[in-house]
Design an enzyme around this catalytic site. Structure first.
Site, PDB file in Angstrom:
ATOM      1  N   HIS A  48       0.695  -1.255  -0.132  1.00  0.00           N
ATOM      2  CA  HIS A  48      -0.255  -0.366  -0.531  1.00  0.00           C
ATOM      3  C   HIS A  48       0.801   1.139  -0.189  1.00  0.00           C
ATOM      4  O   HIS A  48       0.328   2.739  -0.669  1.00  0.00           O
ATOM      5  CB  HIS A  48      -1.235  -0.411   1.103  1.00  0.00           C
ATOM      6  CG  HIS A  48      -1.327  -0.826   1.847  1.00  0.00           C
ATOM      7  ND1 HIS A  48      -1.966  -2.022   2.291  1.00  0.00           N
ATOM      8  CD2 HIS A  48      -2.878  -1.419   0.618  1.00  0.00           C
ATOM      9  CE1 HIS A  48      -3.132  -3.071   2.398  1.00  0.00           C
ATOM     10  NE2 HIS A  48      -3.336  -2.570   1.391  1.00  0.00           N
ATOM     11  N   GLN A  72     -18.387  -6.098  -0.862  1.00  0.00           N
ATOM     12  CA  GLN A  72     -17.315  -7.081  -1.187  1.00  0.00           C
ATOM     13  C   GLN A  72     -17.241  -8.723  -0.667  1.00  0.00           C
ATOM     14  O   GLN A  72     -16.482  -9.121  -1.522  1.00  0.00           O
ATOM     15  CB  GLN A  72     -16.312  -6.247  -2.042  1.00  0.00           C
ATOM     16  CG  GLN A  72     -14.790  -5.966  -1.266  1.00  0.00           C
ATOM     17  CD  GLN A  72     -14.681  -5.128  -1.626  1.00  0.00           C
ATOM     18  OE1 GLN A  72     -14.324  -3.710  -1.513  1.00  0.00           O
ATOM     19  NE2 GLN A  72     -12.582  -5.838  -1.822  1.00  0.00           N
TER      20      GLN A  72
HETATM   21  P1  AMP Z   1      -6.860  -3.461  -0.156  1.00  0.00           P
HETATM   22  O1  AMP Z   1      -6.196  -2.561   1.090  1.00  0.00           O
HETATM   23  O2  AMP Z   1      -5.685  -4.934   0.050  1.00  0.00           O
HETATM   24  O3  AMP Z   1      -8.255  -3.849  -0.908  1.00  0.00           O
HETATM   25  O4  AMP Z   1      -5.534  -3.299  -0.520  1.00  0.00           O
HETATM   26  C1  AMP Z   1      -6.225  -1.533  -1.373  1.00  0.00           C
HETATM   27  C2  AMP Z   1      -4.714  -1.629  -2.998  1.00  0.00           C
HETATM   28  O5  AMP Z   1      -3.212  -1.929  -2.352  1.00  0.00           O
HETATM   29  C3  AMP Z   1      -5.238  -1.973  -3.909  1.00  0.00           C
HETATM   30  O6  AMP Z   1      -4.848  -1.629  -5.301  1.00  0.00           O
HETATM   31  C4  AMP Z   1      -4.656  -3.315  -3.807  1.00  0.00           C
HETATM   32  O7  AMP Z   1      -4.227  -3.992  -5.135  1.00  0.00           O
HETATM   33  C5  AMP Z   1      -2.957  -3.172  -3.359  1.00  0.00           C
HETATM   34  N1  AMP Z   1      -2.467  -3.796  -3.157  1.00  0.00           N
HETATM   35  C6  AMP Z   1      -2.174  -4.302  -2.199  1.00  0.00           C
HETATM   36  N2  AMP Z   1      -1.135  -5.837  -1.765  1.00  0.00           N
HETATM   37  C7  AMP Z   1      -0.400  -5.113  -2.805  1.00  0.00           C
HETATM   38  C8  AMP Z   1       0.936  -5.607  -2.731  1.00  0.00           C
HETATM   39  N3  AMP Z   1       1.689  -6.408  -2.666  1.00  0.00           N
HETATM   40  N4  AMP Z   1       1.997  -4.682  -3.940  1.00  0.00           N
HETATM   41  C9  AMP Z   1       1.217  -3.402  -4.297  1.00  0.00           C
HETATM   42  N5  AMP Z   1       0.064  -3.030  -4.300  1.00  0.00           N
HETATM   43  C10 AMP Z   1      -1.179  -4.064  -3.440  1.00  0.00           C
END
Ligand code: AMP
Length: 289
Positions: A48, A72
């Site tokens: 993030h 979701q």
């Molecule tokens: P989430 O909080 O899991 O919904 O993710 C929020 C954002 O962070 C989304 O755009 C995800 O794709 C991105 N994200 C989560 N894990 C990673 C990672 N390991 N590398 C890059 N972006 C990430």
């Protein structure tokens, strides 16, 4: 009240409702600043933070949102136990120079009279869409709401959720949204495991096993590049994951990287995507081929 000159301070501005958010963004706009946006569900990690850092290189100010979006999750999924750590998230965002954190409550996002859904076909079909039928409606609805609330110039998402990135790019294009959707490569642990808030669910033993997922994706990708038997390689990968201790392998599939349609011999731009259970944790990952 929001701090109106946040971009000149290190302090992270906390925004909890749409009025405060709009007032802060209006302040940025009045000063001619461009606005980047990073939506998240919190329990932040380096993946993030990489998005926030990248957004900072593209825009003058960056707003990150933290909202665990109930729409979701299916009723049997992990909404209730999804990790929530607001104070630590705020500290981490401040440490990478994020300007504001937007923390809308469920009452703000989905008041009882809420009656709309954003539905995307195309890249939302199959893969996650097949195993989590509610997922992309929930994601598209919340992301469109957040885009309308923040009205950013640029929004940055991770390729970790590659299908989600393609779904968001698709509705931003189809619905003429005035935002540039940017994807950033997956941030990984030293042993290759993609960072994920859900990795916190893994036991020590599962954490060791988890690295097999990217290893098997790499093995299939090698076969594709060497023009070997891809179907056999996909089957071998599934068998090896199960032998290593994974539960059901929901899918390992080769797709067109742009449309996410199933790949055929003519497809030149390929993406390999997988989802598999490890104990009670569902892991997803994907790589370019
Ligand atoms: P989430 O909080 O899991 O919904 O993710 C929020 C954002 O962070 C989304 O755009 C995800 O794709 C991105 N994200 C989560 N894990 C990673 C990672 N390991 N590398 C890059 N972006 C990430």
């Amino acid at each position: 009240m929001p701090v109106s000159d946040a971009a000149t301070h290190d302090r992270l501005v906390h925004l909890r409702d749409i009025a405060d958010l709009r007032q802060t963004v209006a302040g940025y706009r009045k000063r001619g600043l461009t606005v980047g946006f990073v939506p998240t569900m919190g329990a932040l990690h380096e993946g993030h933070l990489a998005l926030v850092r990248h957004a900072k290189t593209l825009c003058d100010v960056v707003i990150a949102s933290v909202f665990v979006n109930p729409k979701q999750f299916a009723p049997h999924e992990d909404f209730g136990r999804y990790p929530r750590q607001e104070a630590q998230d705020a500290q981490l965002l401040e440490s990478v120079g994020c300007d504001a954190i937007y923390l809308p409550g469920a009452d703000i996002m989905y008041p009882p009279i809420f009656a709309s859904t954003v539905h995307v076909d195309g890249p939302a079909l199959g893969l996650e869409g097949a195993f989590r039928p509610q997922f992309f409606d929930g994601v598209a609805t919340v992301v469109l709401k957040l885009f309308n609330q923040v009205q950013p110039d640029v929004a940055v998402f991770g390729e970790k959720d590659y299908q989600q990135l393609q779904v968001i790019k698709t509705f931003a294009r189809d619905l003429d949204l005035p935002v540039q959707v940017v994807g950033l490569p997956t941030v990984r642990e030293a042993d290759g495991l993609a960072l994920s808030s859900r990795n916190a669910y893994l036991s020590a033993e599962e954490r060791q096993t988890a690295t097999r997922l990217i290893a098997e994706l790499n093995a299939v990708a090698d076969t594709v590049r060497q023009k070997g038997d891809v179907e056999a390689a996909l089957e071998t990968a599934k068998t090896r994951l199960t032998s290593a201790g994974f539960g059901p392998v929901d899918y390992i599939e080769l797709r067109d990287a742009d449309t996410l349609a199933p790949a055929d011999a003519q497809t030149t731009h390929l993406r390999l995507l997988a989802a598999a259970w490890l104990g009670k944790t569902r892991l997803i990952d994907n790589i370019a081929v």
